[in-house]
Design a protein around this motif. Structure first.
Motif, short mmCIF file in Angstrom:
data_model
loop_
_atom_site.label_atom_id
_atom_site.label_comp_id
_atom_site.label_asym_id
_atom_site.label_seq_id
_atom_site.Cartn_x
_atom_site.Cartn_y
_atom_site.Cartn_z
N ILE A 9 15.43 -8.18 -8.10
CA ILE A 9 14.10 -7.61 -8.31
C ILE A 9 14.17 -6.16 -7.87
O ILE A 9 14.64 -5.86 -6.77
CB ILE A 9 13.04 -8.36 -7.48
N VAL A 10 13.75 -5.25 -8.73
CA VAL A 10 13.72 -3.83 -8.41
C VAL A 10 12.27 -3.37 -8.49
O VAL A 10 11.63 -3.46 -9.54
CB VAL A 10 14.58 -2.99 -9.38
N ASN A 11 11.76 -2.91 -7.36
CA ASN A 11 10.40 -2.36 -7.30
C ASN A 11 10.49 -0.85 -7.23
O ASN A 11 11.34 -0.30 -6.53
CB ASN A 11 9.68 -2.89 -6.06
N VAL A 12 9.61 -0.17 -7.95
CA VAL A 12 9.64 1.29 -7.98
C VAL A 12 8.61 1.83 -7.00
O VAL A 12 7.41 1.61 -7.16
CB VAL A 12 9.38 1.82 -9.40
N SER A 13 9.10 2.51 -5.99
CA SER A 13 8.25 3.15 -5.00
C SER A 13 8.30 4.65 -5.26
O SER A 13 8.57 5.09 -6.38
CB SER A 13 8.72 2.80 -3.58
N SER A 14 8.05 5.41 -4.24
CA SER A 14 8.05 6.87 -4.37
C SER A 14 8.16 7.49 -3.00
O SER A 14 7.71 6.90 -2.00
CB SER A 14 6.76 7.34 -5.04
N ILE A 15 8.73 8.66 -2.95
CA ILE A 15 8.79 9.39 -1.69
C ILE A 15 7.37 9.69 -1.20
O ILE A 15 7.14 9.94 -0.02
CB ILE A 15 9.64 10.67 -1.84
N SER A 16 6.41 9.61 -2.10
CA SER A 16 5.00 9.81 -1.74
C SER A 16 4.49 8.75 -0.78
O SER A 16 3.41 8.90 -0.22
CB SER A 16 4.12 9.85 -2.99
N HIS A 17 5.25 7.66 -0.60
CA HIS A 17 4.80 6.63 0.35
C HIS A 17 4.70 7.21 1.76
O HIS A 17 3.94 6.72 2.58
CB HIS A 17 5.72 5.41 0.31
N TYR A 18 5.45 8.28 2.03
CA TYR A 18 5.36 8.94 3.34
C TYR A 18 4.00 9.62 3.53
O TYR A 18 3.61 9.91 4.65
CB TYR A 18 6.45 10.01 3.49
N ASP A 19 3.27 9.88 2.43
CA ASP A 19 1.97 10.56 2.50
C ASP A 19 0.82 9.63 2.88
O ASP A 19 -0.29 10.09 3.10
CB ASP A 19 1.64 11.23 1.16
N ALA A 20 1.09 8.33 2.90
CA ALA A 20 0.03 7.39 3.31
C ALA A 20 -0.26 7.65 4.79
O ALA A 20 0.66 7.67 5.60
CB ALA A 20 0.48 5.95 3.10
N PRO A 21 -1.53 7.87 5.14
CA PRO A 21 -1.84 8.14 6.55
C PRO A 21 -1.50 6.95 7.43
O PRO A 21 -1.54 5.80 6.99
CB PRO A 21 -3.34 8.42 6.54
N THR A 22 -1.16 7.21 8.68
CA THR A 22 -0.81 6.12 9.60
C THR A 22 -1.99 5.19 9.82
O THR A 22 -1.80 4.04 10.20
CB THR A 22 -0.32 6.68 10.94
N SER A 23 -3.20 5.68 9.59
CA SER A 23 -4.38 4.84 9.76
C SER A 23 -4.81 4.22 8.43
O SER A 23 -5.93 3.79 8.28
CB SER A 23 -5.53 5.69 10.32
N PHE A 24 -3.91 4.17 7.46
CA PHE A 24 -4.23 3.66 6.14
C PHE A 24 -4.73 2.22 6.23
O PHE A 24 -4.07 1.37 6.81
CB PHE A 24 -2.99 3.73 5.24
N ASP A 25 -5.90 1.98 5.67
CA ASP A 25 -6.51 0.65 5.70
C ASP A 25 -6.12 -0.10 4.43
O ASP A 25 -6.72 0.09 3.38
CB ASP A 25 -8.03 0.77 5.81
N PHE A 26 -5.08 -0.92 4.53
CA PHE A 26 -4.56 -1.61 3.36
C PHE A 26 -5.61 -2.49 2.70
O PHE A 26 -5.73 -2.53 1.49
CB PHE A 26 -3.35 -2.47 3.75
N GLU A 27 -6.38 -3.20 3.52
CA GLU A 27 -7.37 -4.12 2.94
C GLU A 27 -8.42 -3.37 2.13
O GLU A 27 -8.71 -3.72 1.00
CB GLU A 27 -8.03 -4.97 4.01
N LYS A 28 -8.98 -2.30 2.69
CA LYS A 28 -9.97 -1.52 1.95
C LYS A 28 -9.37 -0.94 0.69
O LYS A 28 -9.98 -0.95 -0.37
CB LYS A 28 -10.54 -0.39 2.82
N HIS A 29 -8.15 -0.44 0.81
CA HIS A 29 -7.49 0.19 -0.35
C HIS A 29 -7.22 -0.85 -1.44
O HIS A 29 -7.59 -0.64 -2.59
CB HIS A 29 -6.19 0.86 0.08
#
Length: 157
Positions: A9-29
């Motif tokens: 399985i190959v999932n495509v991510s991005s270097i932009s994942h580093y831009d997610a704030p440390t307080s990122f609320d996964f559930e709300k998002h």
């Protein structure tokens, strides 16, 4: 008899994942409840979720012989790049072939739980490796889809 079990399985991510704030609320998002929507944070957060999902899948499916890896195809010249980052040079779509390399390059034949950039292993954001956060995100994804991941493993055994 032909064995149709998936091998990789190959999932495509991005270097932009580093831009997610440390307080990122996964559930709300993930549930679409974000009040102060920021497109760049949302993109980065989504790519972080993809990376977390990859590492979670690698732990669960690795023992079954299924490799789960993720890659960043590079800064690819797309409409999204042109609209979000005007003037930013990108590589041609035809050169974004890390997905193919993950499946065919002998270096990665028996490897799982990798994040590749430019066909080289890179370290993702520290939160991506946090198993408790991975479980939390997977729980949200199961809630959204109505599917329980472990029950889907049975058909592979």
């Amino acid at each position: 008899m032909l064995d149709l079990r998936p091998d990789h399985i190959v999932n495509v991510s991005s270097i932009s994942h580093y831009d997610a704030p440390t307080s990122f609320d996964f559930e709300k998002h993930l549930m679409g409840l974000q009040e102060d929507y920021d497109a760049f944070e949302a993109y980065g957060g989504t790519k972080l979720v993809v990376l977390m999902m990859t590492f979670h899948q690698a732990r669960l499916l690795g023992p079954l012989g299924i490799r789960c890896n993720s890659c960043d195809p590079g800064t690819v010249s797309t409409k999204m790049l042109e609209q979000g980052w005007p003037g930013c040079p990108g590589i041609p779509v035809s050169a974004a072939n890390d997905e193919y390399l993950l499946c065919t390059d002998p270096r990665w034949k028996d490897k799982t739980g990798l994040y590749l950039v430019g066909n080289e292993v890179h370290r993702g954001s520290p939160i991506a490796y946090d198993e408790r956060e991975q479980e939390k995100v997977f729980g949200i994804l199961e809630k959204l889809t109505g599917l329980s991941f472990p029950s889907k493993i049975k058909f592979l055994q």
